[in-house]
Enzyme design. Structure first.
Site, PDB file in Angstrom:
ATOM      1  CD  GLU A 134     -57.811  -1.958  14.092  1.00 58.14           C
ATOM      2  OE1 GLU A 134     -56.655  -1.878  13.792  1.00 58.14           O
ATOM      3  OE2 GLU A 134     -58.197  -3.193  13.931  1.00 58.14           O
ATOM      4  CG  ASN A 171     -59.212  -3.660   9.104  1.00 59.51           C
ATOM      5  OD1 ASN A 171     -58.709  -2.872   8.069  1.00 59.51           O
ATOM      6  ND2 ASN A 171     -58.539  -3.305  10.206  1.00 59.51           N
ATOM      7  CG  HIS A 219     -54.913  -3.874   3.801  1.00 63.20           C
ATOM      8  ND1 HIS A 219     -53.828  -3.177   3.882  1.00 63.20           N
ATOM      9  CD2 HIS A 219     -54.777  -4.501   4.916  1.00 63.20           C
ATOM     10  CE1 HIS A 219     -53.016  -3.285   4.989  1.00 63.20           C
ATOM     11  NE2 HIS A 219     -53.772  -4.377   5.660  1.00 63.20           N
TER      12      HIS A 219
HETATM   13  N1  PXP Z   1     -57.310  -6.228  14.862  1.00 57.42           N
HETATM   14  C1  PXP Z   1     -56.351  -5.177  14.942  1.00 57.42           C
HETATM   15  C2  PXP Z   1     -56.491  -4.440  16.216  1.00 57.42           C
HETATM   16  C3  PXP Z   1     -55.521  -4.763  14.108  1.00 57.42           C
HETATM   17  O1  PXP Z   1     -54.755  -3.896  14.164  1.00 57.42           O
HETATM   18  C4  PXP Z   1     -55.634  -5.270  12.771  1.00 57.42           C
HETATM   19  C5  PXP Z   1     -54.693  -4.871  11.699  1.00 57.42           C
HETATM   20  O2  PXP Z   1     -55.073  -3.865  11.372  1.00 57.42           O
HETATM   21  C6  PXP Z   1     -56.379  -6.487  12.512  1.00 57.42           C
HETATM   22  C7  PXP Z   1     -57.236  -6.857  13.679  1.00 57.42           C
HETATM   23  C8  PXP Z   1     -56.660  -7.114  11.239  1.00 57.42           C
HETATM   24  O3  PXP Z   1     -55.354  -7.842  10.942  1.00 57.42           O
HETATM   25  P1  PXP Z   1     -55.145  -8.489   9.750  1.00 57.42           P
HETATM   26  O4  PXP Z   1     -55.406  -7.077   8.476  1.00 57.42           O
HETATM   27  O5  PXP Z   1     -54.029  -9.086   9.702  1.00 57.42           O
HETATM   28  O6  PXP Z   1     -56.349  -9.535   9.234  1.00 57.42           O
END
Ligand code: PXP
Length: 245
Positions: free
Chosen positions: A70, A7, A10
């Site tokens: 997402e 992801n 950030h």
């Molecule tokens: N999966 C989903 C559905 C999420 O909403 C998020 C956060 O955006 C993540 C995974 C990833 O979470 P993290 O940033 O805590 O690894």
């Protein structure tokens, strides 16, 4: 071997802090793929606090693995998803004030609305996952509304401080994954996973994918900082000629 979805939200958060174009989540996606990521995940939020529409459109063009979007089950965002056609949509709950996605979707409670949304996305050839807490009723509800995947919210597991609680949360995830697999759903997991807590979960055989963001980007800042400082120091020492007026 489970797959890793990275992801890159950030990276965009850092860019938005200055309102410019650096760092670009597109570059991050390409580097993540070069390093072996099996998929790229972004969350297009209603408030556009990190990922922007432009990012999503361009990611669709450059991602070579799998693009997982997402999004809230919201008509305006769904319209964008139907235009861009990511490989997968993960439906998540969204509240404006939250720092991050705080809990799973209440699937059973909004089953009609979610079912319609899933049908719409399926008609466009997009696979759909629903982000839920490790709760057997939510797993059954996800199956009933014809989701292809569930993504188990690992936030509670990640936040536990005591071994006993961790075992309970692990067990809840394992049971939910088992039931989902039995019902023919694909199983992924994510949220709050990091370099210390993820290994244990790889022992749940039904979880075929982990989606991880914050800890990877946070580590990248630290493991990359030394090199970034060295490169700036080198520029200062090199005293390159000033550009001509
Ligand atoms: N999966 C989903 C559905 C999420 O909403 C998020 C956060 O955006 C993540 C995974 C990833 O979470 P993290 O940033 O805590 O690894």
């Amino acid at each position: 071997m489970p797959r890793l979805g990275v992801n890159v939200d950030h990276v965009a958060t850092l860019r938005q802090a200055r309102g410019g174009s650096d760092p670009d989540p597109l570059y991050a996606a390409m580097l993540a793929e070069l390093a072996g990521a099996d998929g790229i995940v972004v969350h297009l939020r209603e408030d556009r606090r990190h990922i922007q529409d432009r990012d999503l459109t361009l990611l669709k063009q450059i991602v070579r693995t799998k693009l997982n979007l997402e999004m809230a089950a919201d008509d305006a965002i769904a319209k964008i998803a139907l235009q861009v056609k990511p490989d997968m949509v993960t439906l998540v709950p969204e509240r404006r004030q939250e720092l991050t996605t705080e809990g799973g979707l209440a699937v059973h409670e909004q089953r009609e609305r979610l079912k319609t949304m899933i049908q719409l996305l399926h008609d466009a050839g997009i696979a759909v996952s629903v982000f839920i807490d490790p709760d057997l009723n939510q797993v059954r509800a996800a199956h009933k509304i014809h989701a292809d995947y569930i993504e188990l919210h690992t936030g509670r597991y990640a936040n536990t401080r005591r071994l006993k609680e961790e075992q309970q949360e692990y067990e809840a995830l394992a049971q939910a994954a088992k039931l989902a697999y039995k019902l023919g759903l694909g199983v992924s997991a994510g949220h709050g996973l990091n370099y210390h807590n993820v290994s244990h979960l790889t022992h749940i055989p039904e979880i075929v994918e982990f989606n991880i963001g914050h800890s990877i980007i946070a580590r990248a800042v630290l493991v990359g900082l030394e090199r970034a400082v060295r490169e700036m120091k080198a520029l200062l020492t090199a005293r390159l000629p000033a550009p001509r007026p």
